[in-house]
Enzyme design. Structure first.
Site, PDB file in Angstrom:
ATOM      1  N   SER A  87      19.232  28.501  40.744  1.00 22.99           N
ATOM      2  CA  SER A  87      19.703  29.425  41.324  1.00 22.99           C
ATOM      3  C   SER A  87      19.940  30.588  40.644  1.00 22.99           C
ATOM      4  O   SER A  87      19.123  31.340  40.321  1.00 22.99           O
ATOM      5  CB  SER A  87      21.220  28.793  41.863  1.00 22.99           C
ATOM      6  OG  SER A  87      21.906  29.799  42.642  1.00 22.99           O
TER       7      SER A  87
ATOM      8  N   ASP B   1      19.826  32.101  48.067  1.00 19.94           N
ATOM      9  CA  ASP B   1      20.917  31.654  48.950  1.00 19.94           C
ATOM     10  C   ASP B   1      22.292  32.296  48.811  1.00 19.94           C
ATOM     11  O   ASP B   1      23.059  32.195  49.677  1.00 19.94           O
ATOM     12  CB  ASP B   1      21.190  30.004  48.522  1.00 19.94           C
ATOM     13  CG  ASP B   1      21.763  29.691  47.201  1.00 19.94           C
ATOM     14  OD1 ASP B   1      21.672  30.724  46.400  1.00 19.94           O
ATOM     15  OD2 ASP B   1      21.865  28.588  47.050  1.00 19.94           O
TER      16      ASP B   1
ATOM     17  N   ASP C 277      20.434  36.332  44.854  1.00 15.32           N
ATOM     18  CA  ASP C 277      19.833  35.589  43.672  1.00 15.32           C
ATOM     19  C   ASP C 277      18.650  34.957  43.702  1.00 15.32           C
ATOM     20  O   ASP C 277      18.110  35.131  44.789  1.00 15.32           O
ATOM     21  CB  ASP C 277      21.074  34.405  43.535  1.00 15.32           C
ATOM     22  CG  ASP C 277      21.210  33.309  44.484  1.00 15.32           C
ATOM     23  OD1 ASP C 277      20.615  33.610  45.525  1.00 15.32           O
ATOM     24  OD2 ASP C 277      21.767  32.321  43.948  1.00 15.32           O
TER      25      ASP C 277
ATOM     26  N   ASP D 269      17.143  32.066  44.196  1.00 15.71           N
ATOM     27  CA  ASP D 269      16.620  31.382  45.000  1.00 15.71           C
ATOM     28  C   ASP D 269      16.925  31.751  46.378  1.00 15.71           C
ATOM     29  O   ASP D 269      17.153  30.999  47.472  1.00 15.71           O
ATOM     30  CB  ASP D 269      16.976  29.719  44.995  1.00 15.71           C
ATOM     31  CG  ASP D 269      18.636  29.599  45.070  1.00 15.71           C
ATOM     32  OD1 ASP D 269      19.365  30.565  44.643  1.00 15.71           O
ATOM     33  OD2 ASP D 269      19.112  28.416  45.414  1.00 15.71           O
TER      34      ASP D 269
END
Length: 581
Positions: A147, A308, A304, A306
């Site tokens: 993340s 999400d 961010d 990733d």
């Protein structure tokens, strides 16, 4: 504490550990502190999986911890029978070091266990993995990502058949299988990619899943013709996975002026363009602000790595950029979604919004105006979407929107995790709508505060790394759990009316001298205190990082009074924490 030196030596002697890994371990042979940190514990399942620093050791992310976890997942799935094995597992990965390697390793281990595996052929946002699990009707899903963590971290998140992150029942089942494997890496099955493909056990995913996902995201649009699509938007994926998806959706929605931060456009596992790839921190917007000023952008968006989570900054009336935090954006989105649905006659009955227990209450006050029910869960979207799954099964409430203060949001039911693509689209639309009234989001937020009261906040973390840090976190939690009320009941010049100990699953009503059981939220090491005026605060250890997290919310109809309360609560808590060494 376990014998970390003995485990270190056993890895050096383990025939299944390769020579490159052993060479790395030999390099730290004279550094007992490093050996201790790498081997004093195993990486634990936190927020639905593993997350840790890259390196060789039991407390590190590496091909062996990934392999063991994947074999354990395979053993767990096999316990459900052939049908579940045929349903298969979808695997996605982000831009980080070793993400592709870990993803392929996991795929070949699952294939060796006769479990069909769908592997994305390149990087994908985490929410696309969640969608794919549902769309492909899989048993499980894995995403390799850390993340927003620094570059030397990676992680392994597990999803179940509804597309949401696993909860404790599945996690505990996998942990049992991990413990049976121990460090006998010979128990990890594996076949070659060629054999897996030949047997039809490994299937690569192309664009077909992406196209359906994008179509569903765009279907969430609330307004189209009546918004100003000429607004200037600066977007940065922070060298992560969001670039294609966010730009594609905004282009399809006909936003005409979307500018991308060139230095952060393409994947970079070292995140050289940004000091910290966490968009919660303003430093992540340094290059976006520069481009924003060049383009006179109304909105800056950052995902961010990733994709999400979504953070934003907006142009104020002084032509400067102001960051809005997760609670503020969540409240604005709740207000915009409900306002839009009501205006268009699409505000259904028995709609549900879900937020975490450490997320502010402003959205709850807004939802009450529209007769929308707000449910609370423990921190993390595994719990938010777990609650969504529960409500769906019960059939009384229809999920509309979920969010938490740490800049995670989702709308709709086709993704069961926070989604940076959906939120980037909705925020862009929201800004474009209010632009038609010559209002920016700061002005809209002020209108909301005037109607519902000034809930201000100061949420922060105390970073305490290593064993000593963990021990101090434990001491602080022990004090707040056992001694805080006795010593500080009236410290704030406001009485504490009740407090919750989520580890004991109890709420204590002080003024009424009664205890109520918490039945709808799982046990967790979180403490929460409510003051009689509507202000409150909470404290908890992070589940994924070496941090103690503190959440403070003040409330008053008068902004200045709310600010004074906020400072008073924070200084009191800080003084207590500083005194606990």
């Amino acid at each position: 504490m376990r014998d970390y030196l003995k485990i270190y030596k056993s890895w050096l002697e383990n025939p299944y550990i390769d020579e490159v890994a052993k060479a790395e371990l030999k390099m730290i042979s004279n550094n007992e502190e490093e050996i201790k940190d790498r081997f004093y514990k195993d990486l634990e399942f936190g927020t639905a999986g593993l997350r840790g620093k890259l390196g060789i050791g039991t407390n590190r992310m590496n091909i062996y911890t990934v392999g063991r976890t994947t074999q354990a997942l395979a053993d767990y799935i096999k316990g459900f029978g052939k049908e579940r094995m045929k349903m298969g597992v979808t695997i996605a990965y982000d831009v980080r070091h070793f993400s592709r390697d870990f993803a392929k390793e996991a795929a070949l281990i699952l294939s060796a266990n006769d479990i069909i595996t769908y592997l994305f052929e390149d990087i994908r946002p985490t929410p696309v993995l969640s969608f794919a699990v549902r769309f492909l009707k899989c048993t499980s899903g894995i995403v390799i990502t850390a993340s927003h963590n620094p570059k030397d971290y990676n992680g392994y998140k597990v999803y179940w058949d509804q597309g949401s992150q696993i909860l404790d029942d599945v996690a505990n089942g996998i942990v049992e299988k991990i413990e049976k494997i121990g460090y006998d890496f010979g128990k990890i099955k594996k076949i070659s990619e060629e054999e897996a493909l030949r047997k039809g056990l490994l299937k690569y995913i192309g664009k077909e899943v992406d196209e359906e996902y994008i179509k569903r995201v765009e279907s969430l649009a609330l307004r189209d013709k009546e918004i100003d699509k000429n607004i200037n938007i600066v977007y940065t994926p922070l060298n992560g996975t969001g670039n294609y998806f966010v730009r594609k959706v905004l282009k399809d929605r006909e936003f005409k002026n979307v500018f991308v931060v060139k230095e952060q456009e393409y994947p970079d596992p070292d995140f050289k363009s940004v000091a910290n790839p966490n968009p919660e921190y303003e430093i992540a917007f340094e290059l976006a602000k520069k481009l924003g000023k060049e383009k006179n952008a109304h909105l800056l968006i950052a995902n961010d790595p990733d994709c999400d989570r979504t953070a934003i900054e907006v142009l104020d009336n002084n032509f400067d950029y102001k960051m809005l935090n997760g609670n503020q954006v969540g409240a604005l989105l709740v207000n915009y979604i409900l306002e839009s649905k009501k205006e268009k006659g699409k505000l259904e009955k028995n709609l549900a919004i879900i937020k975490s227990i450490v997320t502010g209450d402003l959205s709850t006050r807004i939802a009450k105006k529209y007769d929308v029910k707000v449910f609370e869960t423990l921190t993390g979207f595994k719990n938010i979407c777990g609650k969504e799954n529960e409500l769906e099964k019960q059939g009384k409430y229809k999920f509309l929107f979920g969010f938490e203060e740490s800049i995670g949001y989702v709308m709709g039911t086709f993704v069961r995790d926070k989604d940076g693509v959906i939120s980037a689209m909705l925020i862009s639309e929201m800004v474009a709508y209010y632009k038609t009234f010559n209002k920016n989001l700061l002005e809209v937020l002020e209108d909301i505060y005037k109607e519902f009261g000034y809930e201000l906040e100061n949420n922060y973390s105390l970073i305490l790394e290593g064993i000593a840090g963990q021990e101090r976190i434990n001491r602080i939690m022990d004090y707040f759990r056992n001694n805080f009320l006795k010593d500080n009941l009236n410290t704030f010049n406001l009485k504490i009316s009740k407090y919750a100990d989520y580890l004991k699953s109890e709420i204590y009503y002080i003024t009424e001298d009664k205890i109520e059981k918490i039945n709808d939220i799982a046990s967790s090491n979180v403490l929460r205190y409510w003051l009689e005026d509507g202000s409150w605060f909470a404290i908890r250890p992070s589940g994924t990082e070496p941090k103690l997290k503190i959440y403070i919310y003040s409330y008053d109809k008068n902004k200045n009074k709310s600010e004074v309360k906020l400072d008073l609560i924070k200084s009191t808590i800080d003084n207590i924490i500083d005194s606990i060494k």
